[in-house]
Write a protein that holds these residues in place. Structure first.
Motif, PDB file in Angstrom:
ATOM      1  N   UNK A   1      44.720  44.647  44.579  1.00  0.00           N
ATOM      2  CA  UNK A   1      45.764  44.154  45.470  1.00  0.00           C
ATOM      3  C   UNK A   1      46.110  42.942  45.831  1.00  0.00           C
ATOM      4  N   UNK A   2      44.938  42.078  45.456  1.00  0.00           N
ATOM      5  CA  UNK A   2      45.146  40.623  45.520  1.00  0.00           C
ATOM      6  C   UNK A   2      45.736  40.090  44.419  1.00  0.00           C
ATOM      7  N   UNK A   3      45.218  40.775  43.287  1.00  0.00           N
ATOM      8  CA  UNK A   3      46.089  40.676  41.768  1.00  0.00           C
ATOM      9  C   UNK A   3      47.323  41.032  41.905  1.00  0.00           C
ATOM     10  N   UNK A   4      47.781  41.782  42.600  1.00  0.00           N
ATOM     11  CA  UNK A   4      49.295  42.256  42.843  1.00  0.00           C
ATOM     12  C   UNK A   4      50.077  42.626  41.611  1.00  0.00           C
ATOM     13  N   UNK A   5      49.565  43.361  40.897  1.00  0.00           N
ATOM     14  CA  UNK A   5      50.251  44.028  39.600  1.00  0.00           C
ATOM     15  C   UNK A   5      50.068  43.115  38.402  1.00  0.00           C
TER      16      UNK A   5
ATOM     17  N   UNK B   1      31.783  36.629  51.944  1.00  0.00           N
ATOM     18  CA  UNK B   1      30.849  36.220  51.231  1.00  0.00           C
ATOM     19  C   UNK B   1      30.790  36.871  49.938  1.00  0.00           C
ATOM     20  N   UNK B   2      30.962  38.082  49.856  1.00  0.00           N
ATOM     21  CA  UNK B   2      30.927  38.883  48.602  1.00  0.00           C
ATOM     22  C   UNK B   2      31.991  38.211  47.685  1.00  0.00           C
ATOM     23  N   UNK B   3      33.066  38.103  48.110  1.00  0.00           N
ATOM     24  CA  UNK B   3      34.159  37.300  47.117  1.00  0.00           C
ATOM     25  C   UNK B   3      33.869  35.981  46.776  1.00  0.00           C
ATOM     26  N   UNK B   4      33.413  35.220  47.717  1.00  0.00           N
ATOM     27  CA  UNK B   4      32.985  33.812  47.239  1.00  0.00           C
ATOM     28  C   UNK B   4      31.788  33.790  46.035  1.00  0.00           C
TER      29      UNK B   4
ATOM     30  N   UNK C   1      47.141  52.346  40.093  1.00  0.00           N
ATOM     31  CA  UNK C   1      46.125  52.060  39.020  1.00  0.00           C
ATOM     32  C   UNK C   1      45.517  50.881  39.386  1.00  0.00           C
ATOM     33  N   UNK C   2      44.232  51.262  39.691  1.00  0.00           N
ATOM     34  CA  UNK C   2      43.455  50.050  39.895  1.00  0.00           C
ATOM     35  C   UNK C   2      42.534  50.173  38.876  1.00  0.00           C
ATOM     36  N   UNK C   3      42.726  49.267  37.846  1.00  0.00           N
ATOM     37  CA  UNK C   3      42.281  49.181  36.488  1.00  0.00           C
ATOM     38  C   UNK C   3      41.012  48.089  36.464  1.00  0.00           C
ATOM     39  N   UNK C   4      40.772  47.354  37.323  1.00  0.00           N
ATOM     40  CA  UNK C   4      39.818  46.144  37.433  1.00  0.00           C
ATOM     41  C   UNK C   4      38.404  46.666  37.295  1.00  0.00           C
ATOM     42  N   UNK C   5      37.634  46.414  36.236  1.00  0.00           N
ATOM     43  CA  UNK C   5      36.315  47.076  35.965  1.00  0.00           C
ATOM     44  C   UNK C   5      35.386  45.986  36.579  1.00  0.00           C
ATOM     45  N   UNK C   6      35.693  44.973  37.029  1.00  0.00           N
ATOM     46  CA  UNK C   6      34.501  43.769  37.521  1.00  0.00           C
ATOM     47  C   UNK C   6      35.327  42.757  38.128  1.00  0.00           C
TER      48      UNK C   6
ATOM     49  N   UNK D   1      35.434  46.203  47.821  1.00  0.00           N
ATOM     50  CA  UNK D   1      35.953  44.862  47.376  1.00  0.00           C
ATOM     51  C   UNK D   1      36.596  44.705  46.173  1.00  0.00           C
ATOM     52  N   UNK D   2      36.160  45.569  45.139  1.00  0.00           N
ATOM     53  CA  UNK D   2      36.491  45.710  43.623  1.00  0.00           C
ATOM     54  C   UNK D   2      38.007  46.378  43.769  1.00  0.00           C
TER      55      UNK D   2
END
Length: 588
Positions: free
Chosen positions: A581-585, A396-399, A365-370, A575-576
């Motif tokens: 996966x960076x949030x890791x649950x 650069x996008x993440x930064x 579940x990839x629930x991130x919207x922004x 990237x979103x």
């Protein structure tokens, strides 16, 4: 006399074995045989105190302790060079090799034009007037030769997608193509989105074209291009990862700049002065053939286009209608939140689909919207983006999205190792550090040699600490046209560095961003070369427990690329998705 008899028998056995081996691949003969087992690489213990310098965590140079080693001749560190044993990439593609052998046999026995495209066609196996979400669409590709004879072997590279609407970024899902090695290919597409859709099937490259790509990437160099080193003496000569296997140069005419730590090869023609001095700059010229290319032909792009590469096949565009099911239909299983522990290598495909312009995973579940929602996931983390300019796009996008600032020198200017895009960058915000580091030579960009660190060196420089370490890396685009044993060796070295890092630090996660489906880009038909490296990477890293394979193959099948660098809309979707996966649950 008995000793000479045994020597004679041994020579006969070696000769027969060599003939048998090379006959099995006679049309794709390499310049040297390769062992099939993984070589044992010794990690030399060398005192780098004279050259090594440690940089603080917030420095733009952090992790580049070995930058003063780069460009120095190997003789400053080791008295003798090392013999690099190479793995044969073909052992990972046994079915493809079998198809190539059948193709060559037929090519020798018949007079025919090399053309799979013009008569290949796709049909829907279970054609219905109406489908429902949850159904499976099954289709079949039948490959024919120019005489309308059905092909009796496989090996063609097809990509399929089911799309809704038009435009550059439609909704849709990838079709999974299975090669049955008899001229027939099956396509399986889960129907997850209601509406009017069409099935598109593209022949990315036929087997004949793959044979051509194998031929023109069988040397340990990028044909048609040149790498030039400028030395401290201001002399300049040509360099490459190998200068012996395809030239008439002798070892005395070559300077060895191979890395003493990880045995990464790099050699330059000895300059007129006869001195192997330090390299200060490397220049790449993609339009200037090497003086050593005269006896080798570059990839024949005209042939690849004549074969029908990157074209929709006959029957592509078949339309179907998908309706929502009734109330008694089976519900989809509940998905877990996306975590790097889900592996990614063994995930069932297709691993996602686009709906309403947003990528949805089929296995988590990839629930991130922004990006704003994901900002808290970056706290107390050291994040490394390692690799080429596509990794730098992420950096650069993440930064930008999470509001990080670059590290500056006291005079207010950002630190620089030259003018190239691949110079190191460090961004900081509170408890978060974010680093970009380009990868080591060969790099298809000119610049300071110190701005080309090896990924394995970067991983070895990560020391114990409290912050969680997240490494996001990719490798391959700059070395697509090299013989793949080089890529295998480098990825093995990165894997070994990852395992060493796991022993030093517990809070580490590594994410490998996969290759993408590439259509014709920069006037080159090289999508299959990216596919080949994807297969090799999966095999090399399949047993690393804390590595997540961030698979973008299906995503880029629906939104195909005609350039190495995705456009902003495409990049933001990737990237979103990665943020999950960076949030890791973590629920945000």
């Amino acid at each position: 006399m008995e000793t000479y008899s045994w020597v004679f028998v041994f020579v006969i056995i070696c000769t027969v074995t060599n003939i048998i081996y090379h006959n099995s691949f006679e049309h794709f003969e390499e310049r040297r045989p390769y062992p099939t087992a993984r070589p044992k690489i010794k990690f030399p213990t060398i005192n780098f105190t004279k050259y090594k310098q440690f940089f603080p965590k917030y420095s733009p140079y952090f992790g580049l302790s070995y930058l003063y080693v780069y460009g120095r001749p190997r003789s400053e560190f080791l008295d003798k060079g090392f013999e690099q044993e190479l793995e044969d990439w073909r052992v990972f593609f046994p079915e493809l090799m079998a198809s190539l052998n059948k193709f060559n046999q037929r090519k020798q026995n018949t007079d025919f034009t090399l053309n799979t495209f013009s008569n290949s066609r796709v049909v829907i196996v279970d054609k219905r007037t109406e489908y429902k979400t949850g159904d499976i669409l099954n289709a079949r590709i039948d490959a024919y030769d120019w005489k309308e004879n059905k092909r009796s072997f496989g090996g063609d590279y097809f990509v399929a997608r089911l799309v809704y609407g038009d435009g550059l970024y439609p909704d849709g899902i990838a079709g999974i193509v299975t090669d049955h090695r008899n001229g027939t290919y099956s396509i399986r597409v889960p129907l997850l989105i209601p509406g009017e859709a069409r099935l598109e099937v593209k022949l990315m490259i036929p087997l004949e074209g793959i044979a051509e790509l194998i031929r023109c990437t069988s040397l340990r160099k990028f044909l048609g291009t040149t790498y030039i080193a400028t030395f401290e003496t201001l002399e300049s000569t040509e360099c490459n990862i190998d200068l012996l296997s395809f030239t008439k140069l002798t070892p005395n005419e070559i300077c060895d700049y191979s890395n003493p730590r990880n045995q990464e090869p790099w050699f330059c023609v000895k300059p007129p002065s006869g001195k192997c001095s330090k390299i200060i700059k490397l220049t790449f010229d993609r339009n200037k053939p090497s003086v050593f290319d005269s006896t080798n032909e570059i990839c024949n792009e005209n042939l690849l286009q004549q074969l029908g590469s990157s074209k929709l096949i006959y029957g592509s565009g078949l339309k179907i209608s998908i309706q929502r099911p009734g109330f008694q239909s089976q519900q989809l299983p509940k998905l877990p939140l996306c975590k790097t522990s889900l592996n990614g290598i063994t995930t069932a495909r297709p691993n996602g689909y686009f709906v309403n312009g947003v990528w949805k995973s089929t296995f988590c579940k990839n629930n991130l919207k922004s990006f704003a929602k994901a900002a808290s996931c970056f706290h107390n983390k050291d994040i490394y983006f390692l690799g080429d300019s596509t990794s730098r796009q992420y950096y650069y996008l993440f930064a930008k999205m999470i509001g990080m600032e670059p590290v500056y020198r006291e005079d207010g200017t950002e630190i620089s190792l030259g003018d190239g895009w691949n110079q190191p960058r460090t961004f900081q915000s509170g408890s978060t550090q974010m680093y970009f580091r380009g990868h080591g030579t060969p790099m298809q960009n000119s610049g300071h040699i110190a701005a080309m660190p090896y990924v394995s060196d970067m991983l070895d420089e990560i020391t114990p600490g409290e912050n969680e370490v997240v490494v996001i890396f990719n490798l391959g685009l700059h070395v697509l046209y090299f013989e793949p044993s080089f890529f295998i060796h480098r990825m093995r070295g990165i894997k070994d560095a990852m395992l060493r890092l796991n022993q030093r630090r517990a809070n580490v996660r590594v994410i490998y961003r996969s290759q993408r489906v590439l259509d014709i880009n920069t006037n080159r038909t090289n999508g299959w070369l990216a596919y080949r490296y994807g297969v090799l990477t999966r095999e090399i890293f399949k047993d690393v427990k804390n590595l997540f394979y961030f698979d973008l193959w299906d995503l880029s099948s629906v939104w195909p690329l005609n350039h190495f660098h995705p456009r902003q809309e495409h990049l933001e979707q990737e990237a979103l998705y990665l943020c999950n996966f960076i949030c890791n649950g973590k629920r945000v």
